[in-house]
Design an enzyme around this catalytic site. Structure first.
Site, short mmCIF file in Angstrom:
data_model
loop_
_atom_site.label_atom_id
_atom_site.label_comp_id
_atom_site.label_asym_id
_atom_site.label_seq_id
_atom_site.Cartn_x
_atom_site.Cartn_y
_atom_site.Cartn_z
N ASP A 108 60.89 33.42 23.62
CA ASP A 108 60.88 34.86 23.37
C ASP A 108 61.95 35.21 22.34
O ASP A 108 61.92 34.67 21.23
CB ASP A 108 61.07 35.60 24.71
CG ASP A 108 60.82 37.08 24.64
OD1 ASP A 108 59.65 37.49 24.64
OD2 ASP A 108 61.81 37.84 24.58
N TYR A 215 65.56 45.01 19.75
CA TYR A 215 64.34 45.64 19.25
C TYR A 215 64.66 46.63 18.13
O TYR A 215 63.87 46.78 17.19
CB TYR A 215 63.59 46.30 20.40
CG TYR A 215 63.05 45.25 21.34
CD1 TYR A 215 61.89 44.55 21.04
CD2 TYR A 215 63.74 44.91 22.51
CE1 TYR A 215 61.42 43.55 21.88
CE2 TYR A 215 63.28 43.91 23.34
CZ TYR A 215 62.12 43.23 23.02
OH TYR A 215 61.66 42.23 23.83
N HIS A 276 53.74 33.97 30.13
CA HIS A 276 54.82 34.10 29.17
C HIS A 276 56.02 33.21 29.49
O HIS A 276 56.70 32.72 28.60
CB HIS A 276 55.26 35.56 29.12
CG HIS A 276 56.22 35.90 28.02
ND1 HIS A 276 55.90 35.78 26.69
CD2 HIS A 276 57.50 36.36 28.06
CE1 HIS A 276 56.93 36.16 25.95
NE2 HIS A 276 57.92 36.50 26.75
#
Length: 296
Positions: A108, A215, A276
Site C-alpha cells: 500500500d 493523501y 488487500h
C-alpha cells in the site's frame, strides 16, 4: 495478543533520529536484514504475523512511517510528505542502522515508498517484494468501470474536517477503520484479534493526520495520473516479486498488467485467498513467498 499478533520473543523497539524527525522502529531476529514498510490504515504491528513466522531466519525491521504509529507527528497538516520524502526518511534510517543493501517489503503506502527508495537510493535496495503493488498507471484505472466509488476516501481524507470527525469519538474511529479493515479483506475477520489496538493507535494525538497527510501529499500526482499524465519515472532494476491478493477491491489484481512498465525484472504471483492485506489474511502463504525471495 493471541495467535498471529502475539509479540515474538526478542522483539526490540526503539526511536531513531532521522533527518528532521524521529521514527519508531520495531525489529526482531538476527539473520539477513529485511525492511517492512506498512500501508494505511496500518502501522508496524501489521507485520506481526510475518514476524512470528520468520524471526528465526531474518532480521526484520519494521518502522512506523513519519506521522504513523509511534513515530513523531507533525503539529499541523502537511502536503509535502509523499513517497519521495518517506523514501529519504527510510534511506536515512538504514544509514543510522548501519545496514548494507537490504531486502524491502512494501504494501500500500509502503509500496510507493519502496519504489521511491529503489529509485532514489538504489544502493540501499537488494531485492523487492510487494503484497499488491500500485504503479502510476493505476491512476487512469481509478476512475474506469465505476471504480471511482472505491477511492472516495482518498479525497475525503484531505478535508480539514476529516481528522476531527473521525477522531471525535472511539465509536467514530472504529466505524471508519472497521470499514476498510473488513471491506478490503477477503477474510473478513483478519484484523479482529487486534481491532481494538488499531483503534487505540489511530486515536493517539496526530495519528490520523499522519495518514491523511499522505493523501494530501500524493493528490497532485494522483489527479495527473487520472487525467492520463502520470509522473515520469525510471525503471526499477532490482529483482522484484509481487504477490497480489486476487480479491483486492481497491487495488485490483488485473492491474498487475502494468508492472512491466516500471520494473525490469518482475515476477507476479497471486494469492487466491486474500484481498488487500495478503500478509495478514494469508500469513502462511505470505511467509513462504517471503522466504523464496529473501532466503538466499
Amino acid at each position: 495478543m493471541p495467535g498471529d499478533f502475539a509479540l515474538p520473543p526478542g522483539l526490540r523497539r526503539r526511536d531513531v533520529m532521522v533527518r528532521d524527525t524521529v521514527l519508531h522502529v520495531a525489529e526482531v531476529g538476527d539473520g539477513p536484514t529485511v525492511l517492512l514498510l506498512h500501508g494505511w490504515p496500518e502501522f508496524w504491528m501489521t507485520w506481526l504475523p510475518l514476524m512470528n513466522r520468520l524471526h528465526g531466519e531474518f532480521r526484520l525491521v519494521a518502522p512506523d512511517l513519519r506521522g504513523f504509529g509511534d513515530s513523531a507527528k507533525s503539529p499541523a497538516p502537511r502536503s509535502d510528505v509523499g513517497a519521495n520524502s518517506h523514501a529519504d526518511d527510510i534511506a536515512a534510517l538504514l544509514e543510522a542502522l548501519g545496514t548494507g543493501p537490504v531486502g524491502v517489503v512494501g504494501h500500500d503506502v509502503g509500496a510507493y515508498v519502496a519504489q521511491g527508495l529503489a529509485r532514489r537510493h538504489p544502493q540501499r535496495v537488494e531485492k523487492l517484494l510487494f503484497f499488491n503493488c500500485p504503479t502510476p498507471s493505476v491512476g487512469s484505472a481509478w476512475v474506469r468501470e465505476g471504480h471511482v466509488n472505491e477511492i472516495w476516501y482518498q479525497s475525503f481524507q484531505q478535508l480539514p474536517l476529516a481528522e476531527q470527525l473521525i477522531g471525535s469519538s472511539r465509536e467514530a474511529c472504529a466505524l471508519y477503520l472497521g470499514h476498510f479493515l473488513t471491506h478490503w479483506c477477503h477474510r473478513k475477520d483478519a484484523f479482529a484479534p487486534v481491532f481494538d489496538r488499531w483503534v487505540e493507535n489511530f486515536l493517539k494525538p496526530g495519528n490520523l493526520r499522519g495518514g491523511f497527510d499522505w493523501y494530501r501529499s500524493q493528490n497532485a500526482a494522483r489527479v495527473a495520473a487520472i487525467d492520463g499524465h502520470p509522473t515520469p519515472s525510471v525503471s526499477i532494476h532490482q529483482p522484484t516479486r509481487v504477490h497480489w491478493g486476487r480479491h483486492d477491491p481497491v487495488l485490483k489484481a488485473e492491474w498487475s498488467a502494468f508492472l512491466s512498465y516500471y520494473f525490469d525484472d518482475v515476477e507476479v504471483t497471486y494469492c487466491e485467498n486474500a484481498g488487500h492485506f495478503v500478509h495478514v489474511e494469508a500469513p502462511d502463504e505470505a511467509a513462504e513467498v517471503f522466504a523464496e525471495v529473501f532466503a538466499d
